[in-house]
Motif scaffolding. Structure first.
Motif, PDB file in Angstrom:
ATOM      1  N   LEU A  47      13.669  -6.701  -0.726  1.00  0.00           N
ATOM      2  CA  LEU A  47      12.546  -5.775  -0.814  1.00  0.00           C
ATOM      3  C   LEU A  47      11.528  -6.139   0.263  1.00  0.00           C
ATOM      4  O   LEU A  47      10.965  -7.244   0.247  1.00  0.00           O
ATOM      5  CB  LEU A  47      11.904  -5.858  -2.196  1.00  0.00           C
ATOM      6  CG  LEU A  47      12.820  -5.504  -3.376  1.00  0.00           C
ATOM      7  CD1 LEU A  47      12.113  -5.787  -4.703  1.00  0.00           C
ATOM      8  CD2 LEU A  47      13.249  -4.053  -3.301  1.00  0.00           C
ATOM      9  N   VAL A  48      11.299  -5.214   1.181  1.00  0.00           N
ATOM     10  CA  VAL A  48      10.443  -5.468   2.336  1.00  0.00           C
ATOM     11  C   VAL A  48       9.163  -4.643   2.182  1.00  0.00           C
ATOM     12  O   VAL A  48       9.189  -3.420   2.330  1.00  0.00           O
ATOM     13  CB  VAL A  48      11.166  -5.102   3.642  1.00  0.00           C
ATOM     14  CG1 VAL A  48      10.302  -5.475   4.844  1.00  0.00           C
ATOM     15  CG2 VAL A  48      12.536  -5.772   3.719  1.00  0.00           C
ATOM     16  N   ASP A  49       8.060  -5.311   1.832  1.00  0.00           N
ATOM     17  CA  ASP A  49       6.804  -4.600   1.564  1.00  0.00           C
ATOM     18  C   ASP A  49       7.076  -3.355   0.717  1.00  0.00           C
ATOM     19  O   ASP A  49       6.707  -2.235   1.093  1.00  0.00           O
ATOM     20  CB  ASP A  49       6.105  -4.226   2.870  1.00  0.00           C
ATOM     21  CG  ASP A  49       5.583  -5.440   3.608  1.00  0.00           C
ATOM     22  OD1 ASP A  49       4.359  -5.589   3.705  1.00  0.00           O
ATOM     23  OD2 ASP A  49       6.396  -6.252   4.093  1.00  0.00           O
ATOM     24  N   PRO A  50       7.727  -3.523  -0.430  1.00  0.00           N
ATOM     25  CA  PRO A  50       8.115  -2.359  -1.231  1.00  0.00           C
ATOM     26  C   PRO A  50       6.910  -1.702  -1.887  1.00  0.00           C
ATOM     27  O   PRO A  50       5.882  -2.347  -2.121  1.00  0.00           O
ATOM     28  CB  PRO A  50       9.043  -2.963  -2.291  1.00  0.00           C
ATOM     29  CG  PRO A  50       8.505  -4.352  -2.476  1.00  0.00           C
ATOM     30  CD  PRO A  50       8.086  -4.790  -1.093  1.00  0.00           C
ATOM     31  N   ALA A  51       7.032  -0.427  -2.171  1.00  0.00           N
ATOM     32  CA  ALA A  51       6.024   0.250  -2.985  1.00  0.00           C
ATOM     33  C   ALA A  51       6.051  -0.386  -4.367  1.00  0.00           C
ATOM     34  O   ALA A  51       7.066  -0.360  -5.052  1.00  0.00           O
ATOM     35  CB  ALA A  51       6.326   1.737  -3.064  1.00  0.00           C
ATOM     36  N   LEU A  52       4.928  -0.971  -4.767  1.00  0.00           N
ATOM     37  CA  LEU A  52       4.830  -1.713  -6.026  1.00  0.00           C
ATOM     38  C   LEU A  52       3.635  -1.222  -6.828  1.00  0.00           C
ATOM     39  O   LEU A  52       2.656  -0.725  -6.249  1.00  0.00           O
ATOM     40  CB  LEU A  52       4.651  -3.214  -5.743  1.00  0.00           C
ATOM     41  CG  LEU A  52       5.839  -3.977  -5.172  1.00  0.00           C
ATOM     42  CD1 LEU A  52       5.381  -5.341  -4.675  1.00  0.00           C
ATOM     43  CD2 LEU A  52       6.935  -4.135  -6.221  1.00  0.00           C
ATOM     44  N   PRO A  53       3.685  -1.365  -8.153  1.00  0.00           N
ATOM     45  CA  PRO A  53       2.489  -1.077  -8.950  1.00  0.00           C
ATOM     46  C   PRO A  53       1.320  -1.909  -8.438  1.00  0.00           C
ATOM     47  O   PRO A  53       1.446  -3.117  -8.207  1.00  0.00           O
ATOM     48  CB  PRO A  53       2.902  -1.506 -10.364  1.00  0.00           C
ATOM     49  CG  PRO A  53       4.393  -1.405 -10.366  1.00  0.00           C
ATOM     50  CD  PRO A  53       4.825  -1.799  -8.985  1.00  0.00           C
ATOM     51  N   LEU A  54       0.186  -1.266  -8.229  1.00  0.00           N
ATOM     52  CA  LEU A  54      -0.934  -1.928  -7.581  1.00  0.00           C
ATOM     53  C   LEU A  54      -1.863  -2.569  -8.592  1.00  0.00           C
ATOM     54  O   LEU A  54      -2.196  -1.971  -9.618  1.00  0.00           O
ATOM     55  CB  LEU A  54      -1.721  -0.920  -6.742  1.00  0.00           C
ATOM     56  CG  LEU A  54      -0.927  -0.218  -5.634  1.00  0.00           C
ATOM     57  CD1 LEU A  54      -1.806   0.815  -4.946  1.00  0.00           C
ATOM     58  CD2 LEU A  54      -0.412  -1.232  -4.618  1.00  0.00           C
TER      59      LEU A  54
ATOM     60  N   GLU B 186       1.198 -10.208   4.941  1.00  0.00           N
ATOM     61  CA  GLU B 186      -0.085 -10.603   4.351  1.00  0.00           C
ATOM     62  C   GLU B 186      -1.183  -9.577   4.636  1.00  0.00           C
ATOM     63  O   GLU B 186      -2.118  -9.418   3.850  1.00  0.00           O
ATOM     64  CB  GLU B 186      -0.491 -11.963   4.906  1.00  0.00           C
ATOM     65  CG  GLU B 186      -1.730 -12.561   4.268  1.00  0.00           C
ATOM     66  CD  GLU B 186      -2.052 -13.921   4.844  1.00  0.00           C
ATOM     67  OE1 GLU B 186      -2.454 -14.808   4.059  1.00  0.00           O
ATOM     68  OE2 GLU B 186      -1.900 -14.109   6.071  1.00  0.00           O
ATOM     69  N   ARG B 187      -1.051  -8.839   5.746  1.00  0.00           N
ATOM     70  CA  ARG B 187      -2.096  -7.883   6.132  1.00  0.00           C
ATOM     71  C   ARG B 187      -1.604  -6.439   6.008  1.00  0.00           C
ATOM     72  O   ARG B 187      -2.009  -5.572   6.775  1.00  0.00           O
ATOM     73  CB  ARG B 187      -2.574  -8.187   7.556  1.00  0.00           C
ATOM     74  CG  ARG B 187      -3.246  -9.561   7.674  1.00  0.00           C
ATOM     75  CD  ARG B 187      -3.755  -9.824   9.075  1.00  0.00           C
ATOM     76  NE  ARG B 187      -4.777  -8.843   9.462  1.00  0.00           N
ATOM     77  CZ  ARG B 187      -5.265  -8.743  10.700  1.00  0.00           C
ATOM     78  NH1 ARG B 187      -4.814  -9.538  11.656  1.00  0.00           N
ATOM     79  NH2 ARG B 187      -6.180  -7.840  10.976  1.00  0.00           N
ATOM     80  N   ASP B 188      -0.767  -6.200   5.039  1.00  0.00           N
ATOM     81  CA  ASP B 188      -0.265  -4.849   4.763  1.00  0.00           C
ATOM     82  C   ASP B 188      -1.407  -3.986   4.227  1.00  0.00           C
ATOM     83  O   ASP B 188      -2.027  -4.311   3.217  1.00  0.00           O
ATOM     84  CB  ASP B 188       0.872  -4.938   3.741  1.00  0.00           C
ATOM     85  CG  ASP B 188       1.596  -3.620   3.521  1.00  0.00           C
ATOM     86  OD1 ASP B 188       1.019  -2.555   3.806  1.00  0.00           O
ATOM     87  OD2 ASP B 188       2.739  -3.664   3.058  1.00  0.00           O
ATOM     88  N   ARG B 189      -1.682  -2.857   4.906  1.00  0.00           N
ATOM     89  CA  ARG B 189      -2.744  -1.953   4.470  1.00  0.00           C
ATOM     90  C   ARG B 189      -2.239  -0.936   3.441  1.00  0.00           C
ATOM     91  O   ARG B 189      -3.039  -0.344   2.714  1.00  0.00           O
ATOM     92  CB  ARG B 189      -3.310  -1.194   5.678  1.00  0.00           C
ATOM     93  CG  ARG B 189      -3.962  -2.073   6.722  1.00  0.00           C
ATOM     94  CD  ARG B 189      -4.271  -1.285   7.982  1.00  0.00           C
ATOM     95  NE  ARG B 189      -5.226  -0.216   7.734  1.00  0.00           N
ATOM     96  CZ  ARG B 189      -5.503   0.744   8.611  1.00  0.00           C
ATOM     97  NH1 ARG B 189      -4.870   0.784   9.773  1.00  0.00           N
ATOM     98  NH2 ARG B 189      -6.387   1.675   8.312  1.00  0.00           N
ATOM     99  N   LEU B 190      -0.948  -0.707   3.390  1.00  0.00           N
ATOM    100  CA  LEU B 190      -0.390   0.318   2.519  1.00  0.00           C
ATOM    101  C   LEU B 190      -0.050  -0.222   1.131  1.00  0.00           C
ATOM    102  O   LEU B 190      -0.282   0.454   0.123  1.00  0.00           O
ATOM    103  CB  LEU B 190       0.855   0.932   3.169  1.00  0.00           C
ATOM    104  CG  LEU B 190       0.554   1.802   4.381  1.00  0.00           C
ATOM    105  CD1 LEU B 190       1.772   1.932   5.275  1.00  0.00           C
ATOM    106  CD2 LEU B 190       0.086   3.178   3.943  1.00  0.00           C
ATOM    107  N   VAL B 191       0.532  -1.394   1.069  1.00  0.00           N
ATOM    108  CA  VAL B 191       0.817  -2.065  -0.205  1.00  0.00           C
ATOM    109  C   VAL B 191       0.202  -3.453  -0.101  1.00  0.00           C
ATOM    110  O   VAL B 191       0.700  -4.301   0.635  1.00  0.00           O
ATOM    111  CB  VAL B 191       2.329  -2.165  -0.494  1.00  0.00           C
ATOM    112  CG1 VAL B 191       2.554  -2.829  -1.851  1.00  0.00           C
ATOM    113  CG2 VAL B 191       2.995  -0.803  -0.443  1.00  0.00           C
TER     114      VAL B 191
ATOM    115  N   GLY C 211       1.893  -6.774   9.063  1.00  0.00           N
ATOM    116  CA  GLY C 211       1.592  -5.574   8.316  1.00  0.00           C
ATOM    117  C   GLY C 211       2.735  -5.096   7.440  1.00  0.00           C
ATOM    118  O   GLY C 211       3.512  -5.895   6.884  1.00  0.00           O
ATOM    119  N   HIS C 212       2.865  -3.770   7.361  1.00  0.00           N
ATOM    120  CA  HIS C 212       3.720  -3.121   6.379  1.00  0.00           C
ATOM    121  C   HIS C 212       5.193  -3.079   6.775  1.00  0.00           C
ATOM    122  O   HIS C 212       6.049  -2.885   5.912  1.00  0.00           O
ATOM    123  CB  HIS C 212       3.204  -1.691   6.162  1.00  0.00           C
ATOM    124  CG  HIS C 212       3.868  -0.941   5.056  1.00  0.00           C
ATOM    125  ND1 HIS C 212       3.838  -1.364   3.745  1.00  0.00           N
ATOM    126  CD2 HIS C 212       4.583   0.224   5.059  1.00  0.00           C
ATOM    127  CE1 HIS C 212       4.507  -0.500   2.987  1.00  0.00           C
ATOM    128  NE2 HIS C 212       4.968   0.467   3.763  1.00  0.00           N
TER     129      HIS C 212
END
Length: 314
Positions: free
Chosen positions: A139-146, A258-263, A287-288
């Motif tokens: 899972l690479v910067d997956p969409a996750l519950p925030l 660590e600096r992902d703006r989307l997730v 980033g993402h």
């Protein structure tokens, strides 16, 4: 005269050829474009799954090295890349079913799924639905519950517009008209990279060329928004998604910038705490889309984990 399918394969191969990819079309209740990066057939194959607004091009900088160890496939989900929806749904459930159909029909054996962003969600749900078809999950910067926190304001505003009927369609259409294809490619990089100067110029050019092709695809904005809204719905009511993640038993690697703006990285830390049997790697100053921003570091971690879990030999 060449058939539309042959022409599409030719176009696709011209995009991925610099990285050793060969374009193909599979009939999975409609045409699905996918790229074969080759590789030895005696190890568990890898299937690469892109995120929202992405395509097989999201993996071209890591696929050649992975293909030195095993067979590597990358597909364009319905509504993205060179896979037109043509009446099919482009939301999370539909593309999850499409991914499982791709594994069954094209690959024909259990695979290791690599999923980025929305593709991470799709890959996790596909694994939950068909655990017999997946030997490992990355899972690479997956969409996750925030977790509850203040989101990135630019990203929050963008997804708010996506969620609004009519306004979302108008905003996408006007934005696409206002920018060149090169600018569209650079805009995605600016959003997804921690440091956009790391972007590979050849990948940017291929992304711009794909945007040029997609301008001729009818309905691309509505297909994108259908996927975006389905993604938001899944995250807004995450109980079933959390349950699916808990029930995954295959070896799982979580790689997150660590600096992902989307997730946010906070979501990754929460997921890691909830799934201590996963291996979690947080990439600093990234980033993402780490597979594009820091491909060498990404491959180093991925190959080490694949070797450690005996999924492939390093």
């Amino acid at each position: 005269m060449e058939s539309p399918r042959t022409l599409l394969e030719s176009v696709g191969s011209s995009l991925s050829a610099p990285w050793g990819g060969t374009s193909n079309i599979a009939d999975l209740d409609g045409d699905v474009h996918w790229v074969d990066f080759g590789g030895p057939a005696d190890a568990t194959p890898i299937v690469l799954v892109h995120g929202l607004g992405g395509s097989h091009l999201n993996w071209v900088q890591v696929a050649p090295l992975l293909a030195q160890h095993t067979r590597v496939y990358a597909l364009d989900l319905a509504g993205f890349g060179l896979t037109q929806a043509n009446g099919r749904h482009t939301g999370i459930p539909a593309n999850t079913a499409l991914l499982n159909a791709f594994i069954d029909t094209v690959v024909g054996r259990p695979v290791i799924l690599f999923g980025n962003s929305m593709g991470g969600m799709v890959s996790a749900l596909a694994t939950h639905a068909r655990p017999d078809s997946v030997a490992g999950l990355v899972l690479v910067d997956p969409a996750l519950p925030l977790p509850i926190r203040i989101p990135d304001p630019v990203v929050a505003a963008q997804f708010l517009v996506y969620s609004l009927p009519y306004l979302g369609e108008q905003a996408l259409r006007l934005g696409r008209r206002a920018m060149t294809d090169q600018e569209l490619s650079e805009q995605m990089t600016n959003l997804c990279f921690s440091d956009p100067t790391r972007a590979d110029t050849e990948v940017l050019a291929a992304g711009a060329a794909l945007s040029t092709i997609r301008r001729n695809f009818p309905g691309q904005d509505s297909e994108f928004l259908q996927a975006a809204r389905s993604l938001l719905t899944t995250l807004a009511r995450p109980r079933e998604y959390r349950k699916a993640l808990r029930n995954i038993t295959v070896p799982t690697l979580l790689i997150h910038g660590e600096r992902d703006r989307l997730v946010s990285v906070a979501a990754a830390h929460c997921a890691a705490a909830s799934h201590p049997h996963w291996t979690t790697i947080i990439l600093g100053d990234t980033g993402h889309t780490p597979q594009l921003e820091v491909p060498d570091e990404f491959n180093r971690h991925a190959l080490a984990w694949l070797s450690h879990t005996d999924l492939i030999k390093n």
